[in-house]
Design a protein around this motif. Structure first.
Motif, mmCIF file in Angstrom:
data_model
loop_
_atom_site.group_PDB
_atom_site.id
_atom_site.type_symbol
_atom_site.label_atom_id
_atom_site.label_comp_id
_atom_site.label_asym_id
_atom_site.label_seq_id
_atom_site.Cartn_x
_atom_site.Cartn_y
_atom_site.Cartn_z
ATOM 1 N N PHE A 8 0.841 -1.199 0.000
ATOM 2 C CA PHE A 8 0.000 0.000 0.000
ATOM 3 C C PHE A 8 0.878 1.252 0.000
ATOM 4 O O PHE A 8 0.630 2.200 -0.726
ATOM 5 C CB PHE A 8 -0.926 0.017 1.220
ATOM 6 C CG PHE A 8 -2.163 -0.832 1.085
ATOM 7 C CD1 PHE A 8 -2.244 -1.833 0.132
ATOM 8 C CD2 PHE A 8 -3.255 -0.630 1.925
ATOM 9 C CE1 PHE A 8 -3.373 -2.620 0.013
ATOM 10 C CE2 PHE A 8 -4.394 -1.412 1.808
ATOM 11 C CZ PHE A 8 -4.452 -2.409 0.858
ATOM 12 N N HIS A 9 1.915 1.233 0.837
ATOM 13 C CA HIS A 9 2.831 2.378 0.888
ATOM 14 C C HIS A 9 3.491 2.556 -0.465
ATOM 15 O O HIS A 9 3.657 3.663 -0.962
ATOM 16 C CB HIS A 9 3.920 2.140 1.945
ATOM 17 C CG HIS A 9 3.397 2.169 3.347
ATOM 18 N ND1 HIS A 9 2.767 3.265 3.881
ATOM 19 C CD2 HIS A 9 3.402 1.231 4.326
ATOM 20 C CE1 HIS A 9 2.411 2.999 5.137
ATOM 21 N NE2 HIS A 9 2.780 1.766 5.423
ATOM 22 N N CYS A 10 3.875 1.431 -1.055
ATOM 23 C CA CYS A 10 4.576 1.454 -2.334
ATOM 24 C C CYS A 10 3.680 2.063 -3.420
ATOM 25 O O CYS A 10 4.095 2.944 -4.176
ATOM 26 C CB CYS A 10 4.975 0.012 -2.671
ATOM 27 S SG CYS A 10 5.850 -0.123 -4.195
ATOM 28 N N ASP B 255 1.101 4.019 -2.999
ATOM 29 C CA ASP B 255 0.902 5.424 -2.642
ATOM 30 C C ASP B 255 2.050 6.265 -3.187
ATOM 31 O O ASP B 255 1.841 7.325 -3.787
ATOM 32 C CB ASP B 255 0.951 5.544 -1.107
ATOM 33 C CG ASP B 255 -0.393 5.906 -0.545
ATOM 34 O OD1 ASP B 255 -1.353 5.988 -1.327
ATOM 35 O OD2 ASP B 255 -0.475 6.113 0.687
ATOM 36 N N TYR B 256 3.230 5.765 -2.970
ATOM 37 C CA TYR B 256 4.445 6.461 -3.344
ATOM 38 C C TYR B 256 4.498 6.625 -4.869
ATOM 39 O O TYR B 256 4.744 7.718 -5.387
ATOM 40 C CB TYR B 256 5.626 5.624 -2.840
ATOM 41 C CG TYR B 256 6.935 6.360 -2.850
ATOM 42 C CD1 TYR B 256 7.110 7.520 -2.093
ATOM 43 C CD2 TYR B 256 8.006 5.889 -3.603
ATOM 44 C CE1 TYR B 256 8.312 8.194 -2.098
ATOM 45 C CE2 TYR B 256 9.220 6.555 -3.605
ATOM 46 C CZ TYR B 256 9.371 7.708 -2.859
ATOM 47 O OH TYR B 256 10.556 8.375 -2.879
ATOM 48 N N ILE B 257 4.203 5.551 -5.568
ATOM 49 C CA ILE B 257 4.230 5.612 -7.037
ATOM 50 C C ILE B 257 3.175 6.602 -7.534
ATOM 51 O O ILE B 257 3.427 7.411 -8.423
ATOM 52 C CB ILE B 257 3.975 4.214 -7.650
ATOM 53 C CG1 ILE B 257 5.117 3.266 -7.288
ATOM 54 C CG2 ILE B 257 3.814 4.291 -9.164
ATOM 55 C CD1 ILE B 257 4.861 1.826 -7.654
ATOM 56 N N GLU B 258 1.982 6.531 -6.930
ATOM 57 C CA GLU B 258 0.911 7.444 -7.347
ATOM 58 C C GLU B 258 1.341 8.901 -7.180
ATOM 59 O O GLU B 258 1.133 9.724 -8.063
ATOM 60 C CB GLU B 258 -0.364 7.174 -6.533
ATOM 61 C CG GLU B 258 -1.077 5.910 -6.981
ATOM 62 C CD GLU B 258 -2.440 5.718 -6.316
ATOM 63 O OE1 GLU B 258 -3.257 4.995 -6.874
ATOM 64 O OE2 GLU B 258 -2.675 6.298 -5.235
ATOM 65 N N ARG B 259 1.960 9.184 -6.037
ATOM 66 C CA ARG B 259 2.363 10.565 -5.773
ATOM 67 C C ARG B 259 3.518 10.997 -6.672
ATOM 68 O O ARG B 259 3.509 12.072 -7.244
ATOM 69 C CB ARG B 259 2.724 10.731 -4.296
ATOM 70 C CG ARG B 259 1.485 11.124 -3.472
ATOM 71 C CD ARG B 259 1.816 11.410 -2.028
ATOM 72 N NE ARG B 259 1.982 10.178 -1.278
ATOM 73 C CZ ARG B 259 3.078 9.838 -0.617
ATOM 74 N NH1 ARG B 259 4.119 10.628 -0.625
ATOM 75 N NH2 ARG B 259 3.121 8.708 0.048
ATOM 76 N N GLN B 260 4.474 10.102 -6.839
ATOM 77 C CA GLN B 260 5.657 10.462 -7.637
ATOM 78 C C GLN B 260 5.328 10.640 -9.113
ATOM 79 O O GLN B 260 5.835 11.528 -9.769
ATOM 80 C CB GLN B 260 6.723 9.355 -7.512
ATOM 81 C CG GLN B 260 7.373 9.271 -6.149
ATOM 82 C CD GLN B 260 8.390 10.384 -5.935
ATOM 83 O OE1 GLN B 260 9.170 10.684 -6.813
ATOM 84 N NE2 GLN B 260 8.352 10.996 -4.774
ATOM 85 N N LEU B 261 4.470 9.746 -9.619
ATOM 86 C CA LEU B 261 4.187 9.779 -11.055
ATOM 87 C C LEU B 261 2.892 10.513 -11.390
ATOM 88 O O LEU B 261 2.540 10.648 -12.557
ATOM 89 C CB LEU B 261 4.121 8.353 -11.619
ATOM 90 C CG LEU B 261 5.424 7.549 -11.583
ATOM 91 C CD1 LEU B 261 5.197 6.170 -12.173
ATOM 92 C CD2 LEU B 261 6.528 8.262 -12.360
ATOM 93 N N GLY B 262 2.190 10.929 -10.351
ATOM 94 C CA GLY B 262 0.928 11.638 -10.579
ATOM 95 C C GLY B 262 -0.107 10.760 -11.278
ATOM 96 O O GLY B 262 -0.868 11.240 -12.127
ATOM 97 N N VAL B 263 -0.111 9.499 -10.977
ATOM 98 C CA VAL B 263 -1.096 8.598 -11.595
ATOM 99 C C VAL B 263 -2.009 8.045 -10.508
ATOM 100 O O VAL B 263 -1.701 8.134 -9.323
ATOM 101 C CB VAL B 263 -0.411 7.391 -12.300
ATOM 102 C CG1 VAL B 263 0.432 7.868 -13.447
ATOM 103 C CG2 VAL B 263 0.401 6.571 -11.310
ATOM 104 N N THR B 264 -3.119 7.496 -10.929
ATOM 105 C CA THR B 264 -4.000 6.818 -9.979
ATOM 106 C C THR B 264 -4.260 5.423 -10.514
ATOM 107 O O THR B 264 -4.695 5.264 -11.652
ATOM 108 C CB THR B 264 -5.348 7.560 -9.860
ATOM 109 O OG1 THR B 264 -5.068 8.927 -9.628
ATOM 110 C CG2 THR B 264 -6.186 7.003 -8.731
#
Ligand SMILES: Nc1ncnc2c1ncn2[C@@H]1O[C@H](COP(=O)(O)OP(=O)(O)OP(=O)(O)O)[C@@H](O)[C@H]1O
Ligand SMILES: [Mg+2]
Length: 288
Positions: free
Chosen positions: A250-252, A254-263
């Motif tokens: 889940f953390h991972c 979250d991190y990808i979503e925030r870094q790459l601006g994707v959902t």
């Protein structure tokens, strides 16, 4: 075995100065054949709850239906029949062991419940191998074993009875990381291979999310949440508010979503899937 609780209360030592209400109006459903993980803080009532599954404790109020057995405040004469079908690995395995030798201990349950002992003994070597217990320990006293070996002994005794409902109260506590993985894989394998319902009490969120198809959160003697692991991704703030850990995936994500601006359209629970989605994203493809 299907389990249905309706408004179950459980009070320890009622009408004494030590009275303590550990379960408060608990209602839920566990479908036959499912793998349910129960999580919650220490003292939230997890062990109290699962001890109702084999009638070790009976509801003070309300009803607990376990397969065809109904448990309530009234005495039930079918408890032995119920216990034959419900395998319970307790939180403290040393409380479960009491015979002179490991072998006698492992065979105690099946013998006590009237299983055919020649058939049971034939299954013993395979079970020992499955739980990772060396045959050379069979003649030793169970009290000379390490915590991990005691746990494996308790698990072997329960497995021999091939229960319809397997209830595990923190079964990997006291095992080293390799032992934990081995025992969890064994439970998962047995769950898939046999027509079995499994309930796992755990403090380990990774295990809960990896193995269960339903997760129940207990909080102060009440069911706070019950849902599929993936659905809990959308409730992660709620879990954090309760002070519960989130699985690393889940953390991972979250991190990808925030870094790459994707959902991501759908939460995923395996590292492999996350890697696949990430790779697609980097190649400019879809997240799905
Ligand atoms: N025999 C008992 N007499 C009185 N109160 C008890 C007894 N056993 C447990 N309790 C209380 O009931 C509550 C629930 O205990 P329980 O053992 O079910 O919690 P748990 O969720 O399994 O905790 P843990 O994660 O530490 O194993 C706690 O507040 C505990 O102190
Ligand atoms: Mg407990």
């Amino acid at each position: 075995m299907e389990i249905t609780f309706k408004e179950v209360d459980y009070t320890y030592q009622p009408n004494t100065p030590f009275e303590h209400k550990a379960l408060k109006g608990v209602s839920f459903h566990i479908p036959k054949g499912s793998f349910t993980a129960i999580i919650g803080h220490t003292g939230s009532g997890k062990s109290t709850l699962i001890q109702q599954f084999n009638g070790l404790l009976r509801p003070t109020k309300g009803t607990a239906k376990i397969g065809e057995f109904t448990l309530s405040n009234e005495k039930n004469n079918q408890i032995k029949e119920l216990r034959k079908k419900v395998g319970m690995v307790f939180q403290y395995p040393e409380h479960q062991l009491f015979e002179e030798t490991v072998k006698k201990d492992i065979l105690f349950g099946p013998k006590n419940f009237g299983f055919k002992m020649d058939e049971v003994e034939k299954k013993l070597p395979k079970i020992l191998e499955d739980v990772g217990l060396d045959e050379s320990l069979l003649e030793r006293s169970p009290f000379e074993l390490s915590g991990g070996q005691m746990r494996r002994t308790a698990i072997a005794g329960v497995m021999l009875m091939e229960p319809e409902l397997l209830v595990l109260d923190e079964p990997t506590a006291g095992l080293d990381p390799y032992g934990k993985r081995q025992v969890m894989e064994l439970f998962s394998h047995l769950h898939q291979k046999r027509d079995q319902t499994t309930v796992l009490v755990t403090h380990d969120m990774e295990d809960a999310f990896k193995y269960a198809d339903q997760i129940m959160v207990l909080e102060d003697g009440k069911v706070n949440l019950i849902d599929h692991p993936k659905a809990l991704y959308t409730k992660k703030e709620h879990l954090q508010k309760l002070g519960l850990d989130l699985p690393e995936q889940f953390h991972c994500m979250d991190y990808i979503e925030r870094q790459l601006g994707v959902t991501f359209d759908e939460p995923t629970l395996s590292a492999e899937t996350i890697a696949g989605l990430l790779s697609n994203q980097l190649k400019g493809g879809d997240t799905q």
